[in-house]
Design a protein around this motif. Structure first.
Motif: not given
Length: 346
Positions: A111-116, A82-85, A58-70
């Motif tokens: 990351a390269e494949g997902e464009g992030v 991996k899940q975030a990317l 649910r955390f990563f599925g939030d459309g308003g979230l652009q980046a994650v600090y781990i």
């Protein structure tokens, strides 16, 4: 518009990142993840953030979230990043990004494949005084040929008391990919690699704790015409300065994590010159993370693939060196392969 980000990890380093990121005006805390809902809400309330999750899906599925600090325990970094990317979120990940080179290679490919972007949070090599040090080290007129360097980061950890009492804190646990090398040694190792590039060889003489990880020790990074000595530890403290030795002088700094003093001693004049520029004083336990927050936001907003690739290269060299140093001394994590080719990648 500020980059909206979420956090994984609710310790002091996460608080330091949030504080620094908000000060830049280029980031905005959007959500908090924790396995405990109570912990997530308590942590989020400090920043008027009510988007709290106990489910990574649910955390990563939030459309308003652009980046994650781990900033979770080391052993969890790979799967969480991996899940975030794969959810197309940019990832700022605390050191060490992963436990092995194979894991890190995989993350950068995703990351390269997902464009992030995936960026390891080496804050100290983004500081203005470190940039100044780099400039001087590369200035033949100022320092001349490099003869060697000595870097120290050795600080007694209160959690080592737990080890002496028979406990196994996460940072001293093999299962959680801990040890002084990956927690403390990674700073001076990265410091050296960002200055001088990949070493030809590396050697480590550690003290092995009763938990099976290293409590500290001496590292030698060998380059073509000089060596770098590194003293790292979590089971003892050293107050020795850090130095770079050149034909035309010696550079001295107070530490590899916060350069508040940078001096050059000249053998010609026998005089010492203070070189460090302005220094950001940050109230402890927080650390200076503003400069990295500014740079990481710039990379993301400008899609600066060149700058990201330079940081990627540093991260890949660092994890190869650290893995080799570990395996030389039989320090194996659950993610290490029995027959590993990693030690051959020098």
């Amino acid at each position: 518009m500020p980059i909206t980000f979420g956090t994984i990890g609710t310790n002091w380093i996460t608080e330091s990142w949030i504080s620094a990121a908000h000060k830049t005006g280029q980031w905005r805390l959007h959500s908090v993840y924790s396995r405990s809902e109570e912990q997530a809400r308590s942590f989020g309330s400090k920043y008027q953030c009510s988007n709290c999750f106990t489910s990574l899906d649910r955390f990563f599925g939030d459309g308003g979230l652009q980046a994650v600090y781990i900033a979770s325990p080391n052993s969890l970094h790979y799967e969480q990043a991996k899940q975030a990317l794969k959810a197309k979120k940019h990832v700022i990940i605390e050191k060490p990004a992963t436990s092995t080179p194979d894991e890190l290679d995989d993350l950068f490919k995703i990351a390269e494949g997902e464009g992030v972007f995936l960026i390891e949070a080496f804050r100290h090599i983004q500081e203005a005084n470190y940039k100044l040090l780099q400039k001087i080290v590369n200035d033949e007129k100022r320092l001349g040929p490099i003869y060697g360097a000595s870097f120290t980061f050795a600080s007694y950890s209160s959690r080592y008391n737990n080890v002496l009492n028979g406990e196994v804190p996460n940072i001293f646990s093999l299962d959680f990919a801990g040890g002084s090398l990956v927690d403390i040694g990674i700073y001076p190792v990265t410091f050296a690699i960002a200055l001088f590039g990949a070493p030809k060889t590396q050697t480590y003489v550690p003290f092995i704790c009763q938990t099976g990880v290293d409590g500290g020790g001496m590292i030698i990074l060998r380059y073509n015409n000089f060596g770098v000595q590194i003293n790292n530890a979590k089971c003892y403290t050293s107050t020795a300065p850090c130095e770079v030795y050149g034909e035309k002088g010696t550079l001295t700094i107070n530490g590899t994590t916060d350069i508040s003093s940078l001096k050059h001693w000249s053998p010609k004049t026998k005089e010492t010159e203070e070189l460090a520029g302005s220094y950001k004083t940050v109230e402890k336990p927080n650390v200076n993370m503003e400069e990295e927050a500014v740079e990481f936001a710039r990379i993301i907003n400008e899609r600066d693939s060149k700058a990201a690739a330079e940081l990627e290269q540093i991260s890949k060299i660092v994890v190869r060196v650290l893995t080799d140093l570990r395996l030389q001394n039989g320090i194996k994590y659950p993610t290490d392969k029995e027959e590993s080719s990693l030690t051959m990648r020098r």
